[in-house]
Design a protein around this motif. Structure first.
Motif, PDB file in Angstrom:
ATOM      1  N   PRO A  40       0.839  -1.208   0.000  1.00 47.61           N
ATOM      2  CA  PRO A  40       0.000   0.000   0.000  1.00 47.61           C
ATOM      3  C   PRO A  40       0.877   1.261   0.000  1.00 47.61           C
ATOM      4  O   PRO A  40       2.027   1.226   0.432  1.00 47.61           O
ATOM      5  N   PRO A  41       0.324   2.384  -0.456  1.00 49.90           N
ATOM      6  CA  PRO A  41       1.097   3.628  -0.544  1.00 49.90           C
ATOM      7  C   PRO A  41       1.701   4.095   0.783  1.00 49.90           C
ATOM      8  O   PRO A  41       2.707   4.793   0.784  1.00 49.90           O
ATOM      9  N   MET A  42       1.111   3.708   1.898  1.00 49.50           N
ATOM     10  CA  MET A  42       1.649   4.174   3.183  1.00 49.50           C
ATOM     11  C   MET A  42       3.067   3.662   3.445  1.00 49.50           C
ATOM     12  O   MET A  42       3.771   4.174   4.299  1.00 49.50           O
ATOM     13  N   PHE A  43       3.499   2.656   2.675  1.00 48.53           N
ATOM     14  CA  PHE A  43       4.837   2.110   2.841  1.00 48.53           C
ATOM     15  C   PHE A  43       5.785   2.625   1.762  1.00 48.53           C
ATOM     16  O   PHE A  43       6.775   1.989   1.436  1.00 48.53           O
ATOM     17  N   GLY A  44       5.490   3.788   1.229  1.00 48.27           N
ATOM     18  CA  GLY A  44       6.300   4.375   0.158  1.00 48.27           C
ATOM     19  C   GLY A  44       7.704   4.747   0.574  1.00 48.27           C
ATOM     20  O   GLY A  44       8.577   4.907  -0.271  1.00 48.27           O
ATOM     21  N   ASN A  45       7.955   4.885   1.874  1.00 46.21           N
ATOM     22  CA  ASN A  45       9.293   5.246   2.347  1.00 46.21           C
ATOM     23  C   ASN A  45      10.147   4.035   2.665  1.00 46.21           C
ATOM     24  O   ASN A  45      11.226   4.170   3.220  1.00 46.21           O
ATOM     25  N   CYS A  46       9.667   2.844   2.349  1.00 46.42           N
ATOM     26  CA  CYS A  46      10.424   1.625   2.589  1.00 46.42           C
ATOM     27  C   CYS A  46      11.297   1.341   1.371  1.00 46.42           C
ATOM     28  O   CYS A  46      10.851   1.472   0.242  1.00 46.42           O
ATOM     29  N   ASP A  47      12.549   0.961   1.621  1.00 44.86           N
ATOM     30  CA  ASP A  47      13.490   0.717   0.534  1.00 44.86           C
ATOM     31  C   ASP A  47      14.133  -0.653   0.677  1.00 44.86           C
ATOM     32  O   ASP A  47      14.300  -1.168   1.781  1.00 44.86           O
ATOM     33  N   VAL A  48      14.539  -1.219  -0.436  1.00 41.86           N
ATOM     34  CA  VAL A  48      15.257  -2.492  -0.440  1.00 41.86           C
ATOM     35  C   VAL A  48      16.704  -2.215  -0.034  1.00 41.86           C
ATOM     36  O   VAL A  48      17.380  -1.405  -0.656  1.00 41.86           O
ATOM     37  N   LEU A  49      17.148  -2.873   1.032  1.00 40.78           N
ATOM     38  CA  LEU A  49      18.540  -2.736   1.466  1.00 40.78           C
ATOM     39  C   LEU A  49      19.417  -3.800   0.819  1.00 40.78           C
ATOM     40  O   LEU A  49      20.503  -3.501   0.332  1.00 40.78           O
ATOM     41  N   SER A  50      18.946  -5.041   0.858  1.00 40.94           N
ATOM     42  CA  SER A  50      19.724  -6.115   0.249  1.00 40.94           C
ATOM     43  C   SER A  50      18.807  -7.267  -0.137  1.00 40.94           C
ATOM     44  O   SER A  50      17.697  -7.406   0.382  1.00 40.94           O
ATOM     45  N   PHE A  51      19.335  -8.073  -1.048  1.00 35.03           N
ATOM     46  CA  PHE A  51      18.627  -9.281  -1.466  1.00 35.03           C
ATOM     47  C   PHE A  51      19.681 -10.318  -1.814  1.00 35.03           C
ATOM     48  O   PHE A  51      20.290 -10.273  -2.878  1.00 35.03           O
ATOM     49  N   GLU A  52      19.928 -11.219  -0.865  1.00 37.86           N
ATOM     50  CA  GLU A  52      20.928 -12.266  -1.039  1.00 37.86           C
ATOM     51  C   GLU A  52      20.392 -13.573  -0.501  1.00 37.86           C
ATOM     52  O   GLU A  52      19.751 -13.596   0.555  1.00 37.86           O
ATOM     53  N   ASP A  53      20.702 -14.660  -1.187  1.00 38.32           N
ATOM     54  CA  ASP A  53      20.314 -16.004  -0.749  1.00 38.32           C
ATOM     55  C   ASP A  53      18.830 -16.094  -0.411  1.00 38.32           C
ATOM     56  O   ASP A  53      18.463 -16.622   0.643  1.00 38.32           O
ATOM     57  N   ALA A  54      17.986 -15.547  -1.246  1.00 38.94           N
ATOM     58  CA  ALA A  54      16.523 -15.574  -1.094  1.00 38.94           C
ATOM     59  C   ALA A  54      16.062 -14.860   0.169  1.00 38.94           C
ATOM     60  O   ALA A  54      14.975 -15.094   0.679  1.00 38.94           O
ATOM     61  N   ARG A  55      16.898 -13.967   0.694  1.00 36.68           N
ATOM     62  CA  ARG A  55      16.568 -13.192   1.896  1.00 36.68           C
ATOM     63  C   ARG A  55      16.516 -11.716   1.527  1.00 36.68           C
ATOM     64  O   ARG A  55      17.525 -11.126   1.128  1.00 36.68           O
ATOM     65  N   LEU A  56      15.348 -11.120   1.683  1.00 32.70           N
ATOM     66  CA  LEU A  56      15.125  -9.709   1.366  1.00 32.70           C
ATOM     67  C   LEU A  56      15.166  -8.899   2.654  1.00 32.70           C
ATOM     68  O   LEU A  56      14.520  -9.254   3.636  1.00 32.70           O
ATOM     69  N   VAL A  57      15.944  -7.830   2.649  1.00 28.05           N
ATOM     70  CA  VAL A  57      16.005  -6.927   3.793  1.00 28.05           C
ATOM     71  C   VAL A  57      15.488  -5.570   3.341  1.00 28.05           C
ATOM     72  O   VAL A  57      15.995  -4.990   2.378  1.00 28.05           O
ATOM     73  N   LEU A  58      14.457  -5.085   4.041  1.00 26.51           N
ATOM     74  CA  LEU A  58      13.854  -3.797   3.721  1.00 26.51           C
ATOM     75  C   LEU A  58      14.201  -2.774   4.791  1.00 26.51           C
ATOM     76  O   LEU A  58      14.171  -3.077   5.988  1.00 26.51           O
ATOM     77  N   ALA A  59      14.500  -1.566   4.368  1.00 29.42           N
ATOM     78  CA  ALA A  59      14.719  -0.459   5.289  1.00 29.42           C
ATOM     79  C   ALA A  59      13.382   0.228   5.520  1.00 29.42           C
ATOM     80  O   ALA A  59      12.660   0.530   4.573  1.00 29.42           O
ATOM     81  N   VAL A  60      13.051   0.449   6.793  1.00 32.39           N
ATOM     82  CA  VAL A  60      11.814   1.145   7.148  1.00 32.39           C
ATOM     83  C   VAL A  60      12.180   2.361   7.986  1.00 32.39           C
ATOM     84  O   VAL A  60      13.152   2.339   8.730  1.00 32.39           O
ATOM     85  N   PRO A  61      11.408   3.452   7.872  1.00 33.86           N
ATOM     86  CA  PRO A  61      11.787   4.693   8.550  1.00 33.86           C
ATOM     87  C   PRO A  61      11.552   4.710  10.060  1.00 33.86           C
ATOM     88  O   PRO A  61      12.131   5.537  10.749  1.00 33.86           O
ATOM     89  N   SER A  62      10.710   3.835  10.579  1.00 36.13           N
ATOM     90  CA  SER A  62      10.452   3.857  12.023  1.00 36.13           C
ATOM     91  C   SER A  62       9.947   2.497  12.486  1.00 36.13           C
ATOM     92  O   SER A  62       9.521   1.663  11.683  1.00 36.13           O
ATOM     93  N   SER A  63       9.983   2.296  13.779  1.00 36.21           N
ATOM     94  CA  SER A  63       9.502   1.030  14.330  1.00 36.21           C
ATOM     95  C   SER A  63       7.986   0.911  14.174  1.00 36.21           C
ATOM     96  O   SER A  63       7.460  -0.192  14.047  1.00 36.21           O
ATOM     97  N   ALA A  64       7.286   2.029  14.157  1.00 34.91           N
ATOM     98  CA  ALA A  64       5.833   1.996  13.952  1.00 34.91           C
ATOM     99  C   ALA A  64       5.504   1.479  12.553  1.00 34.91           C
ATOM    100  O   ALA A  64       4.609   0.654  12.384  1.00 34.91           O
ATOM    101  N   VAL A  65       6.233   1.953  11.558  1.00 35.45           N
ATOM    102  CA  VAL A  65       6.028   1.477  10.188  1.00 35.45           C
ATOM    103  C   VAL A  65       6.419   0.003  10.100  1.00 35.45           C
ATOM    104  O   VAL A  65       5.745  -0.784   9.441  1.00 35.45           O
ATOM    105  N   ALA A  66       7.483  -0.379  10.802  1.00 41.11           N
ATOM    106  CA  ALA A  66       7.907  -1.779  10.798  1.00 41.11           C
ATOM    107  C   ALA A  66       6.818  -2.682  11.369  1.00 41.11           C
ATOM    108  O   ALA A  66       6.545  -3.757  10.824  1.00 41.11           O
ATOM    109  N   ALA A  67       6.189  -2.242  12.449  1.00 34.84           N
ATOM    110  CA  ALA A  67       5.127  -3.048  13.063  1.00 34.84           C
ATOM    111  C   ALA A  67       3.951  -3.234  12.109  1.00 34.84           C
ATOM    112  O   ALA A  67       3.392  -4.333  12.001  1.00 34.84           O
ATOM    113  N   LYS A  68       3.589  -2.175  11.409  1.00 42.71           N
ATOM    114  CA  LYS A  68       2.477  -2.276  10.447  1.00 42.71           C
ATOM    115  C   LYS A  68       2.875  -3.114   9.232  1.00 42.71           C
ATOM    116  O   LYS A  68       2.074  -3.872   8.700  1.00 42.71           O
TER     117      LYS A  68
END
Length: 154
Positions: free
Chosen positions: A47-75
């Protein structure tokens, strides 16, 4: 294509042009384009509310996303199964998605203010209005405000 760390399409274009021109850096271009494509697919799946999330890495079928806050991470944690399924439908082999809070220092936007300058006739009219209003308890604040505004314009 959006490349992590850039906020506008123009910056991404400049970054890819730099990678193309430099022989040693050109080897990074396929990886940058792959990450940009994954970023785009994530943006489409979320959804658009997660527009500030970015891909940090993608290795060995493991995706790591950067999120701007713990509140966004929880959602976003609630959306991870949906995101994983959507990315797998788009051809990405993802076994695990991790979130990493990347608190960025927010820079206050520059607000350009325009100071109102009243012509002499308007200033005189406000001074006259301040003197002409009935001196009642209800008008006291209004009279003070009108007189203060006229005084600032002097």
């Amino acid at each position: 294509m959006h490349i992590y760390g850039t906020k506008t399409r123009r910056t991404s274009i400049v970054a890819t042009d730099f990678l193309k021109r430099n022989d040693k850096m050109a080897a990074l271009l396929p990886t940058a384009m792959r990450m940009a494509s994954l970023q785009s697919d994530c943006a489409k799946a979320l959804p658009p509310m997660f527009g500030n999330c970015d891909v940090l890495s993608f290795e060995d079928a493991r995706l790591v996303l950067a999120v701007p806050s713990s509140a966004v991470a929880a959602k976003l944690k609630q959306q991870l199964p949906k995101l994983q399924g959507a990315l797998q439908k788009r051809g990405w082999h993802i076994d695990e998605i991790k979130l990493k809070v990347q608190v960025t220092r927010s820079i206050a936007p520059v607000v350009h203010t325009h100071q109102l300058i009243l012509p002499g006739t308007a200033r005189s009219a406000f001074e006259a209005l301040g003197d002409a209003l009935p001196k009642t308890k209800a008008n006291a604040t209004l009279i003070a405000a009108v007189k203060a505004m006229a005084a600032r314009q002097r």
